[in-house]
Design a protein around this motif. Structure first.
Motif, mmCIF file in Angstrom:
data_model
loop_
_atom_site.group_PDB
_atom_site.id
_atom_site.type_symbol
_atom_site.label_atom_id
_atom_site.label_comp_id
_atom_site.label_asym_id
_atom_site.label_seq_id
_atom_site.Cartn_x
_atom_site.Cartn_y
_atom_site.Cartn_z
ATOM 1 N N ALA A 81 0.540 -1.081 0.199
ATOM 2 C CA ALA A 81 -0.193 -0.095 0.043
ATOM 3 C C ALA A 81 0.750 1.348 -0.332
ATOM 4 O O ALA A 81 0.259 2.230 -0.781
ATOM 5 N N SER A 82 2.100 1.303 0.433
ATOM 6 C CA SER A 82 2.529 2.120 0.654
ATOM 7 C C SER A 82 3.978 2.500 0.068
ATOM 8 O O SER A 82 4.920 3.401 0.176
ATOM 9 N N GLN A 83 3.831 1.568 -1.321
ATOM 10 C CA GLN A 83 4.925 1.629 -1.990
ATOM 11 C C GLN A 83 4.807 2.767 -3.225
ATOM 12 O O GLN A 83 5.851 3.212 -3.150
ATOM 13 N N ASP A 84 3.737 3.015 -3.673
ATOM 14 C CA ASP A 84 3.465 3.963 -4.305
ATOM 15 C C ASP A 84 3.955 5.786 -4.198
ATOM 16 O O ASP A 84 4.728 6.442 -4.460
ATOM 17 N N LEU A 89 8.684 9.933 -2.411
ATOM 18 C CA LEU A 89 9.092 10.249 -1.208
ATOM 19 C C LEU A 89 11.405 10.240 -1.488
ATOM 20 O O LEU A 89 11.578 10.801 -1.632
ATOM 21 N N LEU A 90 11.594 9.054 -2.984
ATOM 22 C CA LEU A 90 12.859 9.020 -2.458
ATOM 23 C C LEU A 90 13.035 10.180 -3.564
ATOM 24 O O LEU A 90 14.357 10.158 -2.963
ATOM 25 N N PRO A 91 13.226 10.451 -5.102
ATOM 26 C CA PRO A 91 13.598 11.533 -5.081
ATOM 27 C C PRO A 91 13.933 13.169 -3.753
ATOM 28 O O PRO A 91 14.783 13.713 -3.719
ATOM 29 N N VAL A 92 12.558 13.014 -2.729
ATOM 30 C CA VAL A 92 13.166 14.195 -2.129
ATOM 31 C C VAL A 92 14.338 13.738 -1.387
ATOM 32 O O VAL A 92 14.698 13.993 -0.797
ATOM 33 N N LEU A 118 13.261 24.678 -1.216
ATOM 34 C CA LEU A 118 13.082 23.991 -2.394
ATOM 35 C C LEU A 118 12.909 22.180 -1.866
ATOM 36 O O LEU A 118 12.068 22.167 -2.979
ATOM 37 N N VAL A 119 13.716 21.587 -1.641
ATOM 38 C CA VAL A 119 13.264 20.783 -0.519
ATOM 39 C C VAL A 119 12.441 20.002 -0.264
ATOM 40 O O VAL A 119 11.137 19.567 -0.499
ATOM 41 N N PHE A 120 12.266 21.414 0.752
ATOM 42 C CA PHE A 120 10.379 21.326 1.800
ATOM 43 C C PHE A 120 9.387 21.366 0.397
ATOM 44 O O PHE A 120 8.363 20.588 0.520
ATOM 45 N N HIS A 121 9.431 22.260 -0.452
ATOM 46 C CA HIS A 121 8.381 22.816 -1.178
ATOM 47 C C HIS A 121 7.783 21.549 -1.828
ATOM 48 O O HIS A 121 7.264 21.123 -2.030
ATOM 49 N N LYS A 122 9.473 20.239 -2.351
ATOM 50 C CA LYS A 122 9.293 19.661 -3.343
ATOM 51 C C LYS A 122 8.523 17.868 -2.219
ATOM 52 O O LYS A 122 7.356 17.692 -2.951
ATOM 53 N N LEU A 123 8.437 17.763 -0.976
ATOM 54 C CA LEU A 123 8.526 17.617 -0.100
ATOM 55 C C LEU A 123 6.467 17.693 0.207
ATOM 56 O O LEU A 123 5.648 16.765 0.122
ATOM 57 N N HIS A 125 4.794 19.020 -1.971
ATOM 58 C CA HIS A 125 3.386 19.128 -3.251
ATOM 59 C C HIS A 125 3.818 17.358 -3.159
ATOM 60 O O HIS A 125 2.354 16.925 -3.836
ATOM 61 N N VAL A 126 4.651 16.874 -2.841
ATOM 62 C CA VAL A 126 4.732 15.448 -3.354
ATOM 63 C C VAL A 126 3.400 15.423 -2.395
ATOM 64 O O VAL A 126 2.487 14.539 -2.028
ATOM 65 N N THR A 127 3.081 15.507 -0.782
ATOM 66 C CA THR A 127 2.347 14.896 -0.101
ATOM 67 C C THR A 127 1.419 15.373 0.298
ATOM 68 O O THR A 127 -0.350 14.841 0.030
ATOM 69 N N GLN A 128 0.966 16.451 -1.297
ATOM 70 C CA GLN A 128 -0.906 16.707 -0.916
ATOM 71 C C GLN A 128 -0.588 16.492 -1.989
ATOM 72 O O GLN A 128 -2.486 16.298 -2.643
ATOM 73 N N GLN A 129 0.102 15.571 -3.251
ATOM 74 C CA GLN A 129 -0.509 14.990 -4.156
ATOM 75 C C GLN A 129 -0.773 13.399 -3.535
ATOM 76 O O GLN A 129 -2.325 13.401 -3.849
#
Length: 189
Positions: A81-84, A89-92, A118-123, A125-129
């Motif tokens: 379930a958490s794989q995706d 999160l790997l790029p972050v 920049l890293v914080f904003h990327k993280l 963005h991923v969590t909001q997606q």
């Protein structure tokens, strides 16, 4: 009496006996037909019962197979379930490692802050997606036990803050509109 009269009397008796015998034969035939019909009906009922039992056994086996299959699929889903999320999160994580390496050699604090931002904003963005949203709280909001966890109560600095949030200690988060972490707050008494 003469011989003629005796023969007629015997014939009359035979004729009278014949209808009685015919009635008895008719009753026997009806009984035989009834017994045959009952036996046929019992046979068809037994056949129908056997078919119903067979259908029932097959249905139960099919249901058991379905239950096993869905249980197995549920276990596999829970494992992956958490794989995706992890793939996203790997790029972050890679960016964080690069930022840590550059911090060791960098002397410019502003460049490090920009990289970290920049890293914080990327993280974020991923969590909001993936459906993660922070709860937007501030001092003065109403306390809601379904969304907030009261850590402590303090005397309210003003009358308006009685029973309301005075301070937010830790942000709360929702995942697809379901609370996954309650906001830890201080409320006014």
């Amino acid at each position: 009496m003469s011989e003629k009269d005796t023969k007629k009397a015997q014939e009359n008796e035979e004729l009278q006996d014949q209808p009685v015998n015919a009635e008895a034969n008719g009753q026997e035939e009806e009984q035989n037909q009834d017994e045959t019909a009952e036996a046929t009906q019992e046979d068809t009922t037994a056949i129908e019962l056997a078919e119903m039992k067979d259908k029932f056994v097959r249905l139960m086996a099919e249901f058991e197979n379905f239950r096993r299959r869905t249980a197995k699929e549920r276990q596999e889903l829970l494992k992956t379930a958490s794989q995706d999320v992890m793939v996203e999160l790997l790029p972050v994580l890679d960016d964080m490692e690069r930022a840590r390496q550059s911090m060791e050699a960098a002397k410019d604090v502003d460049a490090m802050l920009q990289g970290l931002e920049l890293v914080f904003h990327k993280l974020k963005h991923v969590t909001q997606q993936k459906g993660l949203k922070p709860m937007m709280l501030q001092a003065g909001d109403d306390f809601d036990a379904d969304m907030h966890e009261a850590v402590t109560q303090i005397p309210a600095p003003s009358e308006e803050l009685k029973g309301k949030i005075v301070d937010v200690i830790e942000k709360g988060y929702t995942l697809n509109d379901k609370v996954i972490r309650f906001a830890k707050v201080i409320i006014g008494a």
